[in-house]
Design a protein around this motif. Structure first.
Motif, PDB file in Angstrom:
ATOM      1  N   ALA A   1      78.625  34.489  28.112  1.00 14.51           N
ATOM      2  CA  ALA A   1      77.223  34.917  28.114  1.00 14.51           C
ATOM      3  C   ALA A   1      77.085  36.338  27.583  1.00 14.51           C
ATOM      4  CB  ALA A   1      76.664  34.817  29.535  1.00 14.51           C
ATOM      5  N   ILE A   2      78.056  37.188  27.894  1.00 10.76           N
ATOM      6  CA  ILE A   2      77.929  38.588  27.492  1.00 10.76           C
ATOM      7  C   ILE A   2      78.009  38.750  25.978  1.00 10.76           C
ATOM      8  CG2 ILE A   2      80.370  39.289  27.656  1.00 10.76           C
ATOM      9  CD1 ILE A   2      79.280  41.812  29.184  1.00 10.76           C
ATOM     10  N   GLU A   3      78.823  37.930  25.324  1.00 13.67           N
ATOM     11  CA  GLU A   3      78.878  37.992  23.857  1.00 13.67           C
ATOM     12  C   GLU A   3      77.600  37.451  23.243  1.00 13.67           C
ATOM     13  OE1 GLU A   3      81.127  39.510  21.960  1.00 13.67           O
ATOM     14  OE2 GLU A   3      82.033  40.169  23.841  1.00 13.67           O
ATOM     15  N   GLN A   4      76.984  36.478  23.903  1.00 13.73           N
ATOM     16  CA  GLN A   4      75.736  35.913  23.392  1.00 13.73           C
ATOM     17  C   GLN A   4      74.570  36.887  23.550  1.00 13.73           C
ATOM     18  OE1 GLN A   4      76.802  33.447  21.372  1.00 13.73           O
ATOM     19  NE2 GLN A   4      75.253  32.004  22.112  1.00 13.73           N
ATOM     20  N   VAL A   5      74.485  37.571  24.693  1.00 18.33           N
ATOM     21  CA  VAL A   5      73.339  38.476  24.869  1.00 18.33           C
ATOM     22  C   VAL A   5      73.422  39.672  23.922  1.00 18.33           C
ATOM     23  CG1 VAL A   5      72.936  37.800  27.262  1.00 18.33           C
ATOM     24  CG2 VAL A   5      74.353  39.808  26.796  1.00 18.33           C
ATOM     25  N   LYS A   6      74.613  40.000  23.459  1.00 16.30           N
ATOM     26  CA  LYS A   6      74.738  41.078  22.475  1.00 16.30           C
ATOM     27  C   LYS A   6      73.947  40.766  21.201  1.00 16.30           C
ATOM     28  CE  LYS A   6      79.346  42.677  23.894  1.00 16.30           C
ATOM     29  NZ  LYS A   6      80.778  42.775  23.491  1.00 16.30           N
ATOM     30  N   LYS A   7      73.775  39.475  20.921  1.00 13.86           N
ATOM     31  CA  LYS A   7      73.079  39.045  19.705  1.00 13.86           C
ATOM     32  C   LYS A   7      71.605  38.733  19.944  1.00 13.86           C
ATOM     33  CE  LYS A   7      76.094  35.685  19.229  1.00 13.86           C
ATOM     34  NZ  LYS A   7      76.768  34.467  18.677  1.00 13.86           N
ATOM     35  N   CYS A   8      71.169  38.842  21.195  1.00 13.36           N
ATOM     36  CA  CYS A   8      69.811  38.413  21.559  1.00 13.36           C
ATOM     37  C   CYS A   8      68.777  39.471  21.188  1.00 13.36           C
ATOM     38  CB  CYS A   8      69.749  38.120  23.053  1.00 13.36           C
ATOM     39  SG  CYS A   8      68.108  37.659  23.626  1.00 13.36           S
ATOM     40  N   LYS A   9      67.747  39.058  20.470  1.00 15.59           N
ATOM     41  CA  LYS A   9      66.664  39.957  20.083  1.00 15.59           C
ATOM     42  C   LYS A   9      65.404  39.740  20.914  1.00 15.59           C
ATOM     43  CE  LYS A   9      68.373  40.180  15.318  1.00 15.59           C
ATOM     44  NZ  LYS A   9      68.075  39.907  13.889  1.00 15.59           N
ATOM     45  N   LEU A  10      65.372  38.682  21.706  1.00 21.06           N
ATOM     46  CA  LEU A  10      64.207  38.388  22.528  1.00 21.06           C
ATOM     47  C   LEU A  10      64.223  39.208  23.814  1.00 21.06           C
ATOM     48  CD1 LEU A  10      64.070  34.508  22.186  1.00 21.06           C
ATOM     49  CD2 LEU A  10      62.426  36.130  21.237  1.00 21.06           C
ATOM     50  N   PRO A  11      63.054  39.445  24.406  1.00 20.66           N
ATOM     51  CA  PRO A  11      63.007  40.131  25.701  1.00 20.66           C
ATOM     52  C   PRO A  11      63.692  39.300  26.785  1.00 20.66           C
ATOM     53  CG  PRO A  11      60.835  40.031  24.665  1.00 20.66           C
ATOM     54  CD  PRO A  11      61.707  39.124  23.891  1.00 20.66           C
ATOM     55  N   MET A  12      64.405  39.984  27.671  1.00 17.40           N
ATOM     56  CA  MET A  12      65.071  39.289  28.767  1.00 17.40           C
ATOM     57  C   MET A  12      64.916  40.075  30.061  1.00 17.40           C
ATOM     58  SD  MET A  12      69.022  37.906  29.131  1.00 17.40           S
ATOM     59  CE  MET A  12      68.838  36.831  27.713  1.00 17.40           C
ATOM     60  N   LEU A  13      64.577  39.358  31.122  1.00 14.01           N
ATOM     61  CA  LEU A  13      64.540  39.906  32.471  1.00 14.01           C
ATOM     62  C   LEU A  13      65.784  39.442  33.204  1.00 14.01           C
ATOM     63  CD1 LEU A  13      63.238  41.241  34.989  1.00 14.01           C
ATOM     64  CD2 LEU A  13      61.979  39.079  35.334  1.00 14.01           C
ATOM     65  N   PHE A  14      66.570  40.404  33.697  1.00 14.16           N
ATOM     66  CA  PHE A  14      67.754  40.112  34.503  1.00 14.16           C
ATOM     67  C   PHE A  14      67.401  40.303  35.980  1.00 14.16           C
ATOM     68  CE2 PHE A  14      69.382  41.546  30.423  1.00 14.16           C
ATOM     69  CZ  PHE A  14      70.442  40.681  30.163  1.00 14.16           C
ATOM     70  N   ILE A  15      67.718  39.281  36.799  1.00 14.28           N
ATOM     71  CA  ILE A  15      67.515  39.344  38.247  1.00 14.28           C
ATOM     72  C   ILE A  15      68.862  39.060  38.909  1.00 14.28           C
ATOM     73  CG2 ILE A  15      66.313  38.333  40.229  1.00 14.28           C
ATOM     74  CD1 ILE A  15      64.104  37.436  38.272  1.00 14.28           C
ATOM     75  N   HIS A  16      69.209  39.843  39.924  1.00 20.15           N
ATOM     76  CA  HIS A  16      70.485  39.591  40.613  1.00 20.15           C
ATOM     77  C   HIS A  16      70.407  40.150  42.024  1.00 20.15           C
ATOM     78  CE1 HIS A  16      74.576  38.246  39.191  1.00 20.15           C
ATOM     79  NE2 HIS A  16      74.835  38.572  40.458  1.00 20.15           N
ATOM     80  N   GLY A  17      70.960  39.417  42.978  1.00 20.56           N
ATOM     81  CA  GLY A  17      71.016  39.900  44.348  1.00 20.56           C
ATOM     82  C   GLY A  17      72.083  40.970  44.517  1.00 20.56           C
ATOM     83  N   LYS A  18      71.733  42.030  45.213  1.00 18.16           N
ATOM     84  CA  LYS A  18      72.685  43.116  45.439  1.00 18.16           C
ATOM     85  C   LYS A  18      73.838  42.681  46.334  1.00 18.16           C
ATOM     86  CE  LYS A  18      72.826  48.063  46.459  1.00 18.16           C
ATOM     87  NZ  LYS A  18      72.015  49.259  46.842  1.00 18.16           N
ATOM     88  N   LYS A  19      73.610  41.652  47.168  1.00 17.72           N
ATOM     89  CA  LYS A  19      74.645  41.168  48.092  1.00 17.72           C
ATOM     90  C   LYS A  19      75.363  39.936  47.554  1.00 17.72           C
ATOM     91  CE  LYS A  19      72.328  42.983  52.219  1.00 17.72           C
ATOM     92  NZ  LYS A  19      71.754  42.653  53.542  1.00 17.72           N
TER      93      LYS A  19
END
Length: 315
Positions: free
Chosen positions: A243-261
Protein backbone atom coordinates in the motif's frame (compact mmCIF):
# COMPACT_ATOMS: atom_id res chain seq x y z
CA UNK A 1 32.93 -43.59 6.53
CA UNK A 2 33.11 -40.30 4.64
CA UNK A 3 30.32 -41.43 2.34
CA UNK A 4 28.04 -42.26 5.28
CA UNK A 5 28.88 -38.92 6.85
CA UNK A 6 27.91 -37.06 3.66
CA UNK A 7 24.75 -39.11 3.38
CA UNK A 8 23.86 -38.19 6.94
CA UNK A 9 24.46 -34.50 6.24
CA UNK A 10 22.31 -34.79 3.13
CA UNK A 11 19.48 -36.39 5.10
CA UNK A 12 19.65 -33.65 7.73
CA UNK A 13 19.66 -30.89 5.11
CA UNK A 14 16.85 -32.56 3.17
CA UNK A 15 14.80 -32.90 6.34
CA UNK A 16 15.38 -29.27 7.25
CA UNK A 17 14.35 -28.11 3.77
CA UNK A 18 11.24 -30.29 3.92
CA UNK A 19 10.31 -28.86 7.32
CA UNK A 20 10.86 -25.30 6.09
CA UNK A 21 8.74 -25.88 3.01
CA UNK A 22 5.97 -27.46 5.11
CA UNK A 23 6.07 -24.58 7.59
CA UNK A 24 5.96 -22.06 4.76
CA UNK A 25 2.98 -23.79 3.14
CA UNK A 26 1.26 -23.78 6.53
CA UNK A 27 1.93 -20.06 6.96
CA UNK A 28 0.55 -19.32 3.51
CA UNK A 29 -2.64 -21.31 4.02
CA UNK A 30 -3.04 -20.08 7.60
CA UNK A 31 -2.85 -16.49 6.39
CA UNK A 32 -4.84 -16.64 3.16
CA UNK A 33 -7.40 -19.39 3.81
CA UNK A 34 -8.33 -19.24 7.51
CA UNK A 35 -11.70 -20.06 9.01
CA UNK A 36 -13.76 -17.21 7.64
CA UNK A 37 -16.63 -15.64 9.57
CA UNK A 38 -17.34 -13.65 6.40
CA UNK A 39 -18.89 -16.78 4.91
CA UNK A 40 -21.49 -16.90 7.69
CA UNK A 41 -24.27 -14.74 6.23
CA UNK A 42 -26.88 -15.11 9.03
CA UNK A 43 -24.16 -14.62 11.65
CA UNK A 44 -22.97 -11.49 9.88
CA UNK A 45 -26.44 -9.92 9.99
CA UNK A 46 -26.69 -10.80 13.69
CA UNK A 47 -23.29 -9.20 14.32
CA UNK A 48 -24.30 -6.04 12.48
CA UNK A 49 -27.58 -5.59 14.35
CA UNK A 50 -26.10 -6.48 17.75
CA UNK A 51 -23.10 -4.15 17.37
CA UNK A 52 -24.80 -1.34 15.44
CA UNK A 53 -28.50 -1.56 16.43
CA UNK A 54 -29.33 1.64 14.54
CA UNK A 55 -28.74 -0.24 11.29
CA UNK A 56 -31.59 -2.74 11.80
CA UNK A 57 -34.54 -0.39 11.20
CA UNK A 58 -32.60 1.10 8.29
CA UNK A 59 -32.06 -2.33 6.71
CA UNK A 60 -35.67 -3.33 7.45
CA UNK A 61 -36.96 -0.22 5.70
CA UNK A 62 -34.69 -0.80 2.72
CA UNK A 63 -35.91 -4.38 2.39
CA UNK A 64 -39.54 -3.32 2.73
CA UNK A 65 -39.07 -0.76 -0.05
CA UNK A 66 -37.05 -3.30 -2.09
CA UNK A 67 -34.23 -0.73 -2.14
CA UNK A 68 -31.49 -3.11 -0.90
CA UNK A 69 -30.33 -4.82 -4.07
CA UNK A 70 -27.49 -7.08 -5.01
CA UNK A 71 -25.69 -8.06 -8.18
CA UNK A 72 -22.91 -10.30 -9.48
CA UNK A 73 -20.05 -9.72 -11.91
CA UNK A 74 -17.08 -11.79 -13.09
CA UNK A 75 -13.50 -10.63 -12.78
CA UNK A 76 -10.77 -11.22 -15.36
CA UNK A 77 -10.09 -14.68 -13.92
CA UNK A 78 -13.81 -15.55 -14.29
CA UNK A 79 -14.35 -15.61 -10.53
CA UNK A 80 -17.92 -14.69 -9.64
CA UNK A 81 -18.13 -11.64 -7.36
CA UNK A 82 -21.05 -10.27 -5.37
CA UNK A 83 -22.04 -6.83 -4.06
CA UNK A 84 -24.95 -5.08 -2.36
CA UNK A 85 -26.05 -1.63 -3.49
CA UNK A 86 -28.60 0.99 -2.45
CA UNK A 87 -29.55 4.17 -4.27
CA UNK A 88 -29.82 7.37 -2.24
CA UNK A 89 -33.31 8.38 -1.16
CA UNK A 90 -33.01 11.45 -3.41
CA UNK A 91 -31.32 11.31 -6.85
CA UNK A 92 -27.65 12.26 -6.55
CA UNK A 93 -24.32 11.67 -8.22
CA UNK A 94 -22.63 11.23 -4.81
CA UNK A 95 -21.56 7.59 -4.54
CA UNK A 96 -19.52 5.58 -2.03
CA UNK A 97 -17.88 2.22 -2.71
CA UNK A 98 -17.18 0.66 0.69
CA UNK A 99 -14.61 -2.13 1.14
CA UNK A 100 -14.54 -4.59 4.05
CA UNK A 101 -11.66 -6.15 5.95
CA UNK A 102 -10.04 -9.53 6.60
CA UNK A 103 -12.57 -12.30 7.48
CA UNK A 104 -15.39 -9.77 7.09
CA UNK A 105 -17.88 -9.22 4.27
CA UNK A 106 -20.15 -6.53 2.84
CA UNK A 107 -22.79 -7.11 5.53
CA UNK A 108 -20.27 -6.49 8.30
CA UNK A 109 -19.49 -3.10 6.66
CA UNK A 110 -23.10 -1.98 6.46
CA UNK A 111 -22.57 0.44 9.36
CA UNK A 112 -20.37 2.50 7.01
CA UNK A 113 -23.06 2.05 4.36
CA UNK A 114 -25.53 3.45 6.91
CA UNK A 115 -23.28 6.44 7.50
CA UNK A 116 -22.97 7.28 3.80
CA UNK A 117 -26.54 6.46 2.81
CA UNK A 118 -28.63 7.41 5.83
CA UNK A 119 -26.51 10.24 7.26
CA UNK A 120 -24.79 11.71 4.20
CA UNK A 121 -27.24 11.00 1.37
CA UNK A 122 -24.95 8.93 -0.88
CA UNK A 123 -25.60 6.06 -3.23
CA UNK A 124 -23.65 3.07 -1.89
CA UNK A 125 -22.14 -0.15 -3.19
CA UNK A 126 -20.50 -2.71 -0.90
CA UNK A 127 -18.65 -5.62 -2.55
CA UNK A 128 -17.82 -8.99 -1.05
CA UNK A 129 -14.12 -9.49 -1.72
CA UNK A 130 -12.86 -12.88 -2.87
CA UNK A 131 -13.38 -15.73 -0.37
CA UNK A 132 -15.95 -13.58 1.46
CA UNK A 133 -19.73 -13.35 1.62
CA UNK A 134 -21.33 -14.57 -1.60
CA UNK A 135 -18.24 -14.03 -3.76
CA UNK A 136 -16.14 -16.86 -5.12
CA UNK A 137 -12.43 -17.40 -4.70
CA UNK A 138 -10.47 -19.86 -2.60
CA UNK A 139 -8.46 -17.43 -0.47
CA UNK A 140 -7.89 -13.83 0.52
CA UNK A 141 -5.97 -11.58 -1.85
CA UNK A 142 -4.99 -9.18 0.98
CA UNK A 143 -6.01 -6.19 -1.12
CA UNK A 144 -3.50 -6.68 -3.91
CA UNK A 145 -5.53 -8.55 -6.51
CA UNK A 146 -8.66 -7.21 -4.80
CA UNK A 147 -7.73 -3.77 -6.10
CA UNK A 148 -8.52 -4.95 -9.63
CA UNK A 149 -11.85 -6.45 -8.55
CA UNK A 150 -12.88 -3.31 -6.65
CA UNK A 151 -12.00 -1.13 -9.62
CA UNK A 152 -14.47 -3.23 -11.64
CA UNK A 153 -17.04 -2.61 -8.91
CA UNK A 154 -16.29 1.12 -9.03
CA UNK A 155 -17.05 1.08 -12.76
CA UNK A 156 -20.19 -0.98 -12.09
CA UNK A 157 -21.37 1.53 -9.46
CA UNK A 158 -20.76 4.38 -11.87
CA UNK A 159 -22.92 2.64 -14.47
CA UNK A 160 -25.68 1.78 -11.97
CA UNK A 161 -25.92 5.35 -10.73
CA UNK A 162 -26.01 7.17 -14.03
CA UNK A 163 -22.53 7.08 -15.55
CA UNK A 164 -21.61 10.49 -14.11
CA UNK A 165 -21.00 9.84 -10.44
CA UNK A 166 -18.76 11.60 -7.96
CA UNK A 167 -17.20 8.75 -6.05
CA UNK A 168 -15.37 8.13 -2.80
CA UNK A 169 -13.80 4.75 -2.03
CA UNK A 170 -13.73 3.96 1.69
CA UNK A 171 -12.10 0.87 3.20
CA UNK A 172 -11.40 -0.48 6.69
CA UNK A 173 -8.41 -2.69 7.65
CA UNK A 174 -7.72 -4.97 4.66
CA UNK A 175 -10.32 -2.84 2.87
CA UNK A 176 -8.26 0.22 3.75
CA UNK A 177 -5.18 -1.45 2.31
CA UNK A 178 -7.22 -2.34 -0.78
CA UNK A 179 -8.29 1.30 -1.12
CA UNK A 180 -4.67 2.46 -0.91
CA UNK A 181 -3.57 -0.19 -3.40
CA UNK A 182 -6.28 1.10 -5.76
CA UNK A 183 -5.02 4.66 -5.24
CA UNK A 184 -1.78 4.07 -7.12
CA UNK A 185 -3.58 3.01 -10.28
CA UNK A 186 -4.81 5.36 -13.00
CA UNK A 187 -8.28 6.55 -11.97
CA UNK A 188 -11.31 7.53 -14.04
CA UNK A 189 -12.56 11.10 -13.67
CA UNK A 190 -15.52 10.10 -11.52
CA UNK A 191 -13.27 9.06 -8.59
CA UNK A 192 -12.84 12.16 -6.44
CA UNK A 193 -11.31 11.03 -3.12
CA UNK A 194 -10.46 8.06 -0.90
CA UNK A 195 -10.67 7.12 2.78
CA UNK A 196 -8.33 4.61 4.43
CA UNK A 197 -9.31 3.46 7.90
CA UNK A 198 -6.54 1.41 9.61
CA UNK A 199 -5.03 -0.19 6.51
CA UNK A 200 -1.53 -1.70 6.65
CA UNK A 201 1.59 -0.45 4.91
CA UNK A 202 2.19 -3.74 3.09
CA UNK A 203 1.36 -7.42 3.29
CA UNK A 204 5.02 -8.08 4.09
CA UNK A 205 4.92 -5.74 7.10
CA UNK A 206 1.61 -7.09 8.38
CA UNK A 207 2.46 -10.78 8.02
CA UNK A 208 5.94 -10.21 9.45
CA UNK A 209 4.42 -8.52 12.50
CA UNK A 210 1.95 -11.39 12.99
CA UNK A 211 4.70 -14.00 12.56
CA UNK A 212 6.70 -12.38 15.35
CA UNK A 213 3.77 -11.79 17.73
CA UNK A 214 1.85 -15.05 17.25
CA UNK A 215 4.74 -17.46 16.76
CA UNK A 216 7.79 -15.53 18.02
CA UNK A 217 9.57 -16.23 14.73
CA UNK A 218 11.77 -13.96 12.60
CA UNK A 219 11.02 -13.06 8.99
CA UNK A 220 13.94 -15.11 7.72
CA UNK A 221 13.41 -17.66 6.22
CA UNK A 222 9.65 -18.34 6.46
CA UNK A 223 8.44 -15.01 5.07
CA UNK A 224 10.73 -15.27 2.07
CA UNK A 225 9.76 -18.84 1.26
CA UNK A 226 6.04 -18.20 1.85
CA UNK A 227 6.14 -15.13 -0.38
CA UNK A 228 7.90 -17.15 -3.08
CA UNK A 229 5.26 -19.89 -2.81
CA UNK A 230 2.51 -17.25 -2.96
CA UNK A 231 4.01 -16.00 -6.20
CA UNK A 232 4.02 -19.49 -7.67
CA UNK A 233 0.57 -20.64 -6.51
CA UNK A 234 -1.39 -17.40 -6.05
CA UNK A 235 0.14 -15.09 -8.64
CA UNK A 236 1.43 -12.36 -6.31
CA UNK A 237 4.08 -11.90 -3.65
CA UNK A 238 4.09 -10.32 -0.20
CA UNK A 239 6.72 -7.80 -1.34
CA UNK A 240 4.74 -6.45 -4.30
CA UNK A 241 1.50 -6.11 -2.30
CA UNK A 242 2.47 -2.72 -0.93
CA UNK A 243 0.00 0.00 0.00
CA UNK A 244 2.81 2.41 0.81
CA UNK A 245 4.32 2.13 -2.67
CA UNK A 246 0.88 2.68 -4.19
CA UNK A 247 0.05 5.80 -2.17
CA UNK A 248 3.33 7.34 -3.30
CA UNK A 249 1.76 7.47 -6.78
CA UNK A 250 -1.67 8.69 -5.65
CA UNK A 251 -2.74 12.14 -6.81
CA UNK A 252 -6.26 12.02 -5.37
CA UNK A 253 -7.17 13.41 -1.94
CA UNK A 254 -7.02 10.83 0.83
CA UNK A 255 -8.21 10.85 4.43
CA UNK A 256 -6.27 8.53 6.74
CA UNK A 257 -8.04 7.32 9.91
CA UNK A 258 -6.36 5.12 12.52
CA UNK A 259 -6.93 4.23 16.16
CA UNK A 260 -4.17 5.33 18.50
CA UNK A 261 -4.59 2.07 20.48
CA UNK A 262 -4.45 -0.18 17.41
CA UNK A 263 -1.96 -3.00 17.94
CA UNK A 264 -3.27 -5.32 15.21
CA UNK A 265 -2.39 -2.92 12.39
CA UNK A 266 0.05 -0.87 14.49
CA UNK A 267 -0.55 2.87 14.58
CA UNK A 268 2.98 3.63 13.35
CA UNK A 269 1.91 2.36 9.94
CA UNK A 270 -0.48 5.26 9.33
CA UNK A 271 2.26 7.81 9.98
CA UNK A 272 4.48 6.14 7.37
CA UNK A 273 1.60 6.00 4.92
CA UNK A 274 0.65 9.61 5.51
CA UNK A 275 4.23 10.75 5.02
CA UNK A 276 4.53 8.76 1.78
CA UNK A 277 1.30 10.15 0.28
CA UNK A 278 1.62 13.40 -1.73
CA UNK A 279 -0.81 16.23 -1.03
CA UNK A 280 -3.78 16.57 -0.77
CA UNK A 281 -4.16 14.44 2.35
CA UNK A 282 -5.60 14.53 5.87
CA UNK A 283 -4.94 12.47 9.00
CA UNK A 284 -7.13 11.69 12.00
CA UNK A 285 -5.63 9.50 14.73
CA UNK A 286 -8.49 8.55 17.06
CA UNK A 287 -7.29 8.65 20.68
CA UNK A 288 -9.50 5.96 22.27
CA UNK A 289 -9.83 3.51 19.37
CA UNK A 290 -8.26 0.11 18.86
CA UNK A 291 -8.35 -1.78 15.56
CA UNK A 292 -11.26 -1.02 13.20
CA UNK A 293 -13.39 0.54 15.96
CA UNK A 294 -12.96 4.24 15.27
CA UNK A 295 -16.50 4.50 13.92
CA UNK A 296 -18.05 2.34 16.64
CA UNK A 297 -16.54 4.44 19.43
CA UNK A 298 -16.95 7.86 17.77
CA UNK A 299 -19.93 7.67 15.41
CA UNK A 300 -20.83 11.35 15.34
CA UNK A 301 -17.27 12.64 15.06
CA UNK A 302 -16.37 9.99 12.48
CA UNK A 303 -19.39 10.95 10.37
CA UNK A 304 -18.55 14.63 10.65
CA UNK A 305 -14.88 14.06 9.71
CA UNK A 306 -15.90 12.06 6.63
CA UNK A 307 -18.54 14.65 5.69
CA UNK A 308 -16.12 17.58 5.96
CA UNK A 309 -13.55 15.69 3.88
CA UNK A 310 -15.88 14.47 1.13
CA UNK A 311 -17.70 17.83 0.91
CA UNK A 312 -14.44 19.40 -0.30
CA UNK A 313 -14.33 17.17 -3.37
CA UNK A 314 -17.88 15.90 -3.92
CA UNK A 315 -20.70 18.43 -4.32
Amino acid sequence: MKRKYLQGIGIIIGGAVTMLMAASFFMLEYSLSPDNRGKDIPGSWNYLFDTYPETQPWIDSLKQAEALKDTFIYNDERIKLHAYYVAASKPTSKTAVIVHGYTDNAIRMMMIGYMYHHSLGFNILLPDLQYSGLSGGDDFQMGWLDRKDVMKWMDTANQIYGDSTQMVVHGISMGGATTMMISGESQPDYVKCLVDDCGYTSVWDQFGKELKIQFNLPEMPLMYISSWLCGIFKGWTFQEASAIEQVKKCKLPMLFIHGKKDDYVPTWMVYDLYQAKPEPKELWVVPDADHARSYLLNKEEYTEKVKLFTDKYIR
